[in-house]
Write a protein that holds these residues in place. Structure first.
Motif, PDB file in Angstrom:
ATOM      1  N   UNK A   1      53.348  95.143  39.380  1.00 39.82           N
ATOM      2  CA  UNK A   1      54.330  94.452  39.424  1.00 39.82           C
ATOM      3  C   UNK A   1      55.498  95.020  38.997  1.00 39.82           C
ATOM      4  N   UNK A   2      55.501  95.597  37.713  1.00 38.45           N
ATOM      5  CA  UNK A   2      56.423  96.277  36.874  1.00 38.45           C
ATOM      6  C   UNK A   2      56.841  97.460  37.625  1.00 38.45           C
ATOM      7  N   UNK A   3      56.305  98.287  38.285  1.00 34.84           N
ATOM      8  CA  UNK A   3      56.455  99.313  38.821  1.00 34.84           C
ATOM      9  C   UNK A   3      57.220  99.363  40.083  1.00 34.84           C
ATOM     10  N   UNK A   4      57.199  98.112  40.528  1.00 32.91           N
ATOM     11  CA  UNK A   4      57.885  97.737  41.760  1.00 32.91           C
ATOM     12  C   UNK A   4      59.551  97.509  41.184  1.00 32.91           C
ATOM     13  N   UNK A   5      60.206  96.645  42.013  1.00 30.01           N
ATOM     14  CA  UNK A   5      61.651  96.297  41.550  1.00 30.01           C
ATOM     15  C   UNK A   5      61.455  94.898  41.338  1.00 30.01           C
ATOM     16  N   UNK A   6      60.990  94.140  40.225  1.00 26.23           N
ATOM     17  CA  UNK A   6      60.898  92.663  40.044  1.00 26.23           C
ATOM     18  C   UNK A   6      62.277  92.174  39.804  1.00 26.23           C
ATOM     19  N   UNK A   7      62.515  90.928  40.165  1.00 26.47           N
ATOM     20  CA  UNK A   7      63.656  90.151  39.770  1.00 26.47           C
ATOM     21  C   UNK A   7      63.639  89.858  38.323  1.00 26.47           C
ATOM     22  N   UNK A   8      64.845  89.566  37.825  1.00 28.52           N
ATOM     23  CA  UNK A   8      64.798  89.174  36.400  1.00 28.52           C
ATOM     24  C   UNK A   8      64.003  87.699  35.827  1.00 28.52           C
ATOM     25  N   UNK A   9      63.733  87.015  36.968  1.00 23.53           N
ATOM     26  CA  UNK A   9      62.847  86.011  36.930  1.00 23.53           C
ATOM     27  C   UNK A   9      61.531  86.567  36.902  1.00 23.53           C
ATOM     28  N   UNK A  10      60.962  87.238  37.872  1.00 25.86           N
ATOM     29  CA  UNK A  10      59.890  87.877  37.787  1.00 25.86           C
ATOM     30  C   UNK A  10      59.523  88.866  36.614  1.00 25.86           C
ATOM     31  N   UNK A  11      60.180  89.358  36.007  1.00 28.95           N
ATOM     32  CA  UNK A  11      60.303  90.373  34.721  1.00 28.95           C
ATOM     33  C   UNK A  11      59.866  89.219  33.715  1.00 28.95           C
ATOM     34  N   UNK A  12      60.596  88.092  33.544  1.00 32.21           N
ATOM     35  CA  UNK A  12      60.355  87.022  32.652  1.00 32.21           C
ATOM     36  C   UNK A  12      58.760  86.646  32.850  1.00 32.21           C
ATOM     37  N   UNK A  13      58.351  86.229  34.146  1.00 33.30           N
ATOM     38  CA  UNK A  13      57.284  85.753  34.139  1.00 33.30           C
ATOM     39  C   UNK A  13      56.153  86.655  33.867  1.00 33.30           C
ATOM     40  N   UNK A  14      56.364  87.967  34.343  1.00 30.91           N
ATOM     41  CA  UNK A  14      55.419  89.077  33.687  1.00 30.91           C
ATOM     42  C   UNK A  14      55.249  89.099  32.220  1.00 30.91           C
TER      43      UNK A  14
END
Length: 931
Positions: free
Chosen positions: A433-446
């Motif tokens: 997921x991190x290698x893609x282009x996660x949104x800020x929300x997705x980065x936080x959830x990761x």
């Protein structure tokens, strides 16, 4: 077949055959039997399963074999095993019947708890066993879908009084089915191996070659049986056999690969098709063969070579032949086989297996297949197959071309993998997921998911697990990132970060907890609406930690009241709390901090009620432990012990980690067995230090102070309480302060006692509850002049008498009685000391009983022997079943509550009747139960 006949047929397996014969004999006589045959591939486990089948004449036999495949279809293995028994499904209680129907795709409903499905499976086996004994055979258990294997392990651990035998065969995977009775199956002895080799040879064999073969096959029967097929007669007779050819199961499988490769091309393709189709469905096989344009008659050479049987079901003669048939094919042929199977699979009746075959047929990203896998994930998750859903989502991620969608699916797959206890795979998916282009929300959830997994891993301990304090920064960072984007998740994440540091306690950075609480308080400062109880809980906890003991009480009270209201009106809210491992503990801790017995009682009762009623077995141990704490402070030690024992048995049955239970420590301390409690306290302290769980160190200090105050070893109590009070453990500190005051007043440490009283006054005095103020009055009395002490003792007795906190009621009676004796009011002293003695005796608080007895003797009183409860000889589970039966519950209702079968309930009740000397359930209502 006799034991000698079996020994002749299974050379060198006399010991194993005897174990199996005894197991079947036990089940014939009405008991149950469980056995795990553990050994490497080719060692003869399948032959032993065939032997137990031979012995089970008069049994109904059901069987399932795992298939080496990445496929994870939820409950597929359990469904196949139970299918012949489904005519009994109407005999099951409705919740169990519905759970089984949903799990097997026979009905629609809410996602069933997988262990409610397990109880339904147990009940189904018990119902079938009413007609005749049942033998369940599970071969290659390591290849069953995860949820089926977990559920069968649960069933195996709950079998007791049902005429059912459950026999597993599993390769050497030590993590699978641990704790069940097992029989390790090793290679044959040299003598038996030589006899087996000579029995399958047509011509002569050079003795030196024979001995070398026996040595290098290590007595593995399948390797020996393959020798005539893979080594020429010249090599065997003349001594030219090449050393090392057949020394392992891998080499045997390679031999099968060579045999497959020697077959005609179309035969190999049909073998591949059969290997790729995991359930042996002959009709599906024929449809897929037609799509490949290959007549089924082309399978004949493989049948003639003894590789496969083609009947109503396809059956390979050994699992290694299946894997060899699959591995002998090239990648293009495998994809073609899976595509043919996908096209031949009915999209209405089996959409998930169809989607999986299409996924294995894909040569690269394919969004349509990924979409189908995502839909399958939703379906299998609704049936309780979280592991299956995780596998579908993981494969969907790999086949997704759109970068944004790939990130979303990777994150969803990671959550599912985490829920399925596959944390390594979850971490890999988070990296994707991190290698893609996660949104800020997705980065936080990761970040949040990583922090949650690290927190769980640190509490479980083990090699490589992080210290608890190390897990908090990631959760705090995620909370900050989510603030303003997803406020609900942000607040939960702040609470998780605080919980991690609360557990770390004195072993964390001294300023970390206060700084995290201040960050949460700052984040909440501008939030005018806090719609959820969890939001109020965060505000109260953050204010209390950041601001001091007089802050935060309002927020915590509002939160606890809201949760109590929700618990009465909305069971789904209780279910959500139980799914978060730290949430019930946070509820309990806040109630302790506020000395709020009402919330403790309501919330713990609701948790147990919900878990039992819905079959939420994964959350039931937490609920039982929560409730055990309420019984403990109420002086109901036997009830607390029963719940802790039940929680432990369920934890073992569900193969979860079993950390030291906080309430188990306190129970042993209150019971006053210095040797037993001392060992447990020492082990708990070492465990807490190893995992960085400083809160456990604080609790061991408190428990040790309780123990030593009861034993009258006040210097040791003072040392333990002083050490516990060096750090303010949220929810425990006030209790530690009380123990410190008592020990200090007995050892002349007046300054320490008065300082502890100041701390207790700030906390218990501001509680506004009879519990808190009663304990405070008791502590004040210990330090007061004789002219003031009596008034404070009386206030403490009156206040605590209005509560259910019997341990403190008895303590104040004891302390008051001791004070009265010291001021030479012996008659009054005897009244209160006698009451304390009786209360401690009813509880089972041995050390405090003896302390009260010594004081009574000092007043000149002759202490009469207390009447022993008639239930004293019952085990914890017998007493629990007897209580429920006495309350009017049926055997079926009791079984559903305790996750056991009705047969087991009946079995226990028969023993209860004998032990109590009664003959009817009605008489159970008159039994005087020990608390």
């Amino acid at each position: 077949m006799s034991g000698q006949d079996a020994e002749r047929r299974l050379r060198g397996r006399g010991r194993e055959c005897e174990v199996l014969h005894n197991l079947i004999a036990d089940v014939r006589s009405g008991g149950s039997g469980v056995l795990v045959l553990r050994g490497e591939a080719g060692v003869g486990k399948t032959a032993l399963l065939e032997e137990v089948h031979e012995q089970a004449s008069g049994f109904q036999v059901v069987a399932v074999s795992g298939v080496e495949s990445d496929m994870e279809l939820a409950f597929a293995g359990l469904h196949q095993l139970c299918a012949p028994l489904m005519r009994h499904i109407e005999e099951l209680p409705e919740p169990q019947r519905e759970a089984l129907n949903v799990a097997f795709g026979r009905g629609v409903g809410e996602t069933p708890d997988r262990f409610l499905v397990g109880l339904a499976g147990l009940s189904l086996l018990a119902a079938a066993a009413d007609e005749q004994p049942v033998l369940c055979v599970v071969d290659d258990a390591q290849w069953l879908d995860q949820v089926s294997l977990q559920t069968l392990g649960f069933i195996a651990r709950r079998l007791l009084a049902e005429p059912v035998a459950l026999v597993f065969a599993v390769r050497d995977h030590p993590e699978l089915l641990t704790g069940l009775p097992e029989l390790v199956v090793d290679g044959l002895s040299d003598t038996a191996a030589r006899e087996l080799l000579e029995s399958v040879m047509i011509g002569a064999i050079d003795p030196r070659v024979r001995d070398r073969i026996v040595a290098e096959t290590r007595g593995i029967p399948l390797a020996i049986l393959e020798v005539p097929r893979s080594v020429s007669a010249t090599e065997l007779a003349g001594g030219f056999w090449i050393s090392g050819k057949r020394s392992s199961a891998a080499a045997v499988e390679h031999g099968f690969v060579r045999r497959v490769q020697a077959l005609p091309q179309q035969t190999r393709q049909l073998l591949l098709l059969a290997a790729a189709e995991p359930i042996g469905d002959a009709a599906l096989f024929m449809r897929a063969a037609a799509r490949l344009g290959i007549p089924v008659d082309e399978l004949a050479p493989a049948e003639a070579d003894g590789l496969i049987d083609f009947g109503s079901r396809m059956r390979f003669h050994h699992p290694l032949i299946r894997s060899a048939s699959y591995r002998a094919a090239d990648l293009a042929d495998r994809r073609a086989a899976h595509r043919a199977l996908a096209e031949a699979t009915d999209p209405q009746t089996d959409p998930d297996r169809r989607a999986w075959h299409f996924a294995n047929a894909a040569a690269g990203p394919d969004d349509s297949v990924a979409d189908a896998l995502e839909q399958s994930a939703a379906r299998v998750q609704s049936r309780g197959g979280i592991a299956a859903a995780a596998t579908f989502l993981e494969r969907a991620t790999a086949l997704t071309a759109d970068p944004a969608l790939r990130v979303s699916r990777a994150l969803a797959a990671a959550h599912a993998k985490r829920d399925a206890a596959a944390s390594d795979a979850a971490h890999e998916l988070l990296a994707i997921a991190e290698l893609g282009q996660p949104t800020e929300h997705q980065r936080a959830m990761i970040g949040r998911l990583r922090g949650q997994m690290d927190f769980v891993r640190s509490r479980a301990g083990g090699p490589g697990a992080p210290q608890l304090a190390e897990t908090a920064p990631a959760l705090l960072d995620a909370a900050r990132r989510l603030d303003g984007i997803d406020d609900y998740s942000s607040r939960e994440c702040y609470l998780e970060s605080i919980a991690a540091l609360m557990y770390a306690g004195r072993l964390a950075d001294p300023d970390a907890l206060a700084a995290t609480a201040e960050a949460a308080r700052t984040a909440l400062r501008d939030k005018t609406e806090l719609p959820r109880a969890v939001d109020h809980l965060l505000r109260g906890v953050a204010e209390r930690i950041a601001g001091g003991p007089r802050d935060g009480a309002t927020g915590m009270r509002v939160a606890l009241q809201a949760m109590c209201d929700q618990a009465e009106a909305d069971d789904t809210a209780v279910g959500r709390w139980l799914k978060v491992p730290g949430f019930p503990i946070m509820q309990e801790t806040c109630a302790h901090e506020l000395w709020d017995e009402v919330s403790l009682l309501k919330l713990s009762t609701a948790a147990v009620r919900y878990a039992r009623a819905t079959g939420a077995l994964a959350g039931l141990p937490r609920a039982l432990i929560y409730r055990a704490g309420v019984h403990l402070v109420a002086g109901e030690f036997a009830s607390a012990a029963q719940l802790l024992e039940e929680a432990e048995s369920i934890t073992m049955a569900t193969e979860h980690m079993s950390p030291i239970r906080y309430h188990s420590l306190l129970l042993d301390a209150w019971r006053g067995d210095a040797a037993a409690a001392g060992r447990l306290l020492e082990a708990a302290a070492a465990d807490g230090a190893a995992r960085g769980e400083g809160r456990l160190l604080g609790l061991t200090g408190y428990a040790a102070a309780v123990l030593y105050n009861g034993l009258g070893r006040y210097r040791e109590a003072f040392a333990a309480a002083s050490e516990a009070c060096e750090y303010e453990d949220f929810g425990i500190y006030g209790w530690c302060s009380f123990e410190l005051i008592e020990a200090a007043t007995r050892t002349g440490a007046d300054a320490a006692a008065r300082q502890a009283l100041d701390h207790l006054t700030e906390r218990a005095g501001a509680s506004g509850t009879d519990w808190g103020r009663g304990v405070l009055a008791n502590a004040q009395a210990m330090l007061a002049d004789d002219s003031c002490a009596e008034e404070l003792f009386v206030e403490a007795i009156e206040r605590l008498g209005r509560t259910r906190i019997v341990v403190h009621q008895a303590r104040v009676r004891l302390l008051y009685g001791e004070w009265l004796r010291r001021v030479n009011r012996r008659t009054d002293a005897r009244t209160h000391l006698t009451e304390a003695h009786e209360m401690f005796t009813r509880m089972g608080a041995g050390a405090y009983v003896e302390r009260a007895r010594r004081e009574l003797v000092a007043t000149g009183e002759k202490v009469r022997k207390q009447q022993v409860s008639t239930s004293g000889d019952l085990t914890a589970q017998e007493a629990q079943i007897a209580r429920l039966a006495g309350d009017g519950l049926t055997n079926q209702e009791i079984g559903a509550q305790l996750f056991i079968s009705t047969h087991t309930v009946e079995w226990h009740l028969r023993k209860v009747f004998v032990k109590l000397g009664i003959s009817s359930r009605r008489q159970l209502r008159t039994v005087s139960w020990a608390s």
